[in-house]
Scaffold this active site. Sequence first.
Site, short mmCIF file in Angstrom:
data_model
loop_
_atom_site.label_atom_id
_atom_site.label_comp_id
_atom_site.label_asym_id
_atom_site.label_seq_id
_atom_site.Cartn_x
_atom_site.Cartn_y
_atom_site.Cartn_z
N HIS A 62 0.85 -1.19 0.00
CA HIS A 62 0.00 0.00 0.00
C HIS A 62 0.89 1.24 0.00
O HIS A 62 1.82 1.33 0.80
CB HIS A 62 -0.91 0.05 1.24
CG HIS A 62 -1.69 1.33 1.30
ND1 HIS A 62 -2.83 1.54 0.54
CD2 HIS A 62 -1.47 2.47 1.97
CE1 HIS A 62 -3.27 2.76 0.76
NE2 HIS A 62 -2.48 3.36 1.63
N ASP A 114 -15.89 1.80 5.46
CA ASP A 114 -14.88 2.82 5.16
C ASP A 114 -15.41 3.81 4.13
O ASP A 114 -15.19 5.01 4.25
CB ASP A 114 -13.57 2.20 4.67
CG ASP A 114 -12.56 3.29 4.35
OD1 ASP A 114 -12.20 4.03 5.27
OD2 ASP A 114 -12.19 3.46 3.16
N ARG A 139 -16.01 11.87 6.77
CA ARG A 139 -14.79 12.55 7.25
C ARG A 139 -14.40 13.68 6.31
O ARG A 139 -13.96 14.75 6.73
CB ARG A 139 -13.64 11.54 7.36
CG ARG A 139 -13.78 10.60 8.55
CD ARG A 139 -12.81 9.46 8.43
NE ARG A 139 -11.43 9.91 8.37
CZ ARG A 139 -10.44 9.22 7.80
NH1 ARG A 139 -10.67 8.04 7.25
NH2 ARG A 139 -9.22 9.71 7.80
N SER A 156 -8.83 3.24 8.32
CA SER A 156 -9.37 3.33 6.96
C SER A 156 -8.49 2.55 5.98
O SER A 156 -8.98 1.73 5.19
CB SER A 156 -9.44 4.82 6.57
OG SER A 156 -9.63 4.97 5.19
N LYS A 192 -9.30 -1.71 4.42
CA LYS A 192 -9.43 -2.06 3.00
C LYS A 192 -8.37 -3.08 2.60
O LYS A 192 -8.64 -4.02 1.88
CB LYS A 192 -9.30 -0.80 2.14
CG LYS A 192 -10.52 0.08 2.22
CD LYS A 192 -10.34 1.36 1.45
CE LYS A 192 -9.36 2.29 2.10
NZ LYS A 192 -9.51 3.69 1.86
#
Length: 445
Positions: free
Chosen positions: A82, A161, A168, A183, A187
């Site tokens: 990520h 999310d 948010r 968050s 995922k």
Amino acid sequence: MIRAEEIIRRKRDGGTLSEAEIAGLVAGYTAGEIPDYQLSAWLMAVYFRGLDGVETRALTRAMLHSGRVLALPPGAPVADKHSTGGVGDKTSLIIAPLAACCGIRVPMISGRGLGHTGGTLDKLESIPGFRTRLSLGEFEAVLERLGCAMIGQTEEIAPADRKLYALRDVTATVESLPLITASILSKKLAEGLDALLLDVKFGDGAFMQAYDDARALALSMLGIAREMGVRAEALLTDMEQPLGEMVGNALEVEECLAIMRGDALTEAQSALRELALELTARMVALARQAGGGPAAAALEPARAECQRHLAAGAAMERFQAMAEAQGAEPGCLESPARLPRARHESLLAAPRAGYVRAARARALGTAAMLLGAGRRQLSDAIDPAAGLRLQARLGDWVEAGAPLCTFYYNLPERLDAARALALSAFELGGSPPEARRLVREVLGS
Ligand code: URA
């Protein structure tokens, strides 16, 4: 039924919430039983009061289990990378097929670009026919056959999310470490991972610009990932200037193809190649450790294996096979002419001679966005051919009139604004800036 106002009050006053309370809040909100106004108040309380490690893990778990978690059949270790995102950050396109060549399964679920940052999905969708919206069944089938598959977020993955992030975004509560941690991890962990490599960017074009903030985010994500049974490591990498030369979707795909084909590379492209290799090798090593392999011995062999596969063209072949399995027109990656190309190009020349002391990623990414390469809001359409090529990098000496960058575009009316912004990104001076390392620190190994 939980009492949302009680939970909000306790967090507002600096108290601690139980796992059951957090799970109830997330489940109630996802099901539409708790209204936006109560969740907004809770988010703001979290923004100011924070969450401790146990609460953050509970939030991550609740968001993760708000939807489906991939359960792949037994087999090779499952890993992903990520990145917190940036400008010209295209390493995923190399990492997924390269790690698959090393026998790791990579179920990559990626996002779209927003503002100055690009997104993997937009890059993939610039390939004619490439489908990023597969059913989870199709996704799993490509993954089992080729070892990698790349799709976008689905309705079934971490729906909490999607809802929470949208809230948010409009309640000024994005910039909260525990909320960001939950968050991102909810995922990624829904991919059913054994190992996760985090590429946490810092610098002008990064989500977390300050090094210390990026490091704190990396530590927060590492801690929670490990507590949730996933092997994780984080690299803190520099996003002061764009990564590689190209910014823009089809342009970035072509840059990755050039690397995977083994074409001659510029210095910036070699740096991108090195980063992609290092990220892949670390991800492969982590995955093997998670699969029961030896801890210390894993990295060097993984580096050598990645080098070998990349040099032999195996990653290119795997990427091509994956693209075609996901609908890309056969043979469309064999010639750059088959990718979308802009009708116009225009050079930005250096107004005077000097060392490049800044080539700010944020302004350059925004300039590319103005030309159509990105979107201001998620509903905007993008032009896959638009973008820019960076021809002067931090520390380079440029003569007056030498190219700083080239714009590629189909919307001539946007060029002046893009030029002005890109020009403001560059700072030319009499001495070179301090050298910056692309990988500043590795955490968690
Ligand atoms: N990216 C995410 O996916 N979530 C955040 O909260 C911030 C950045």
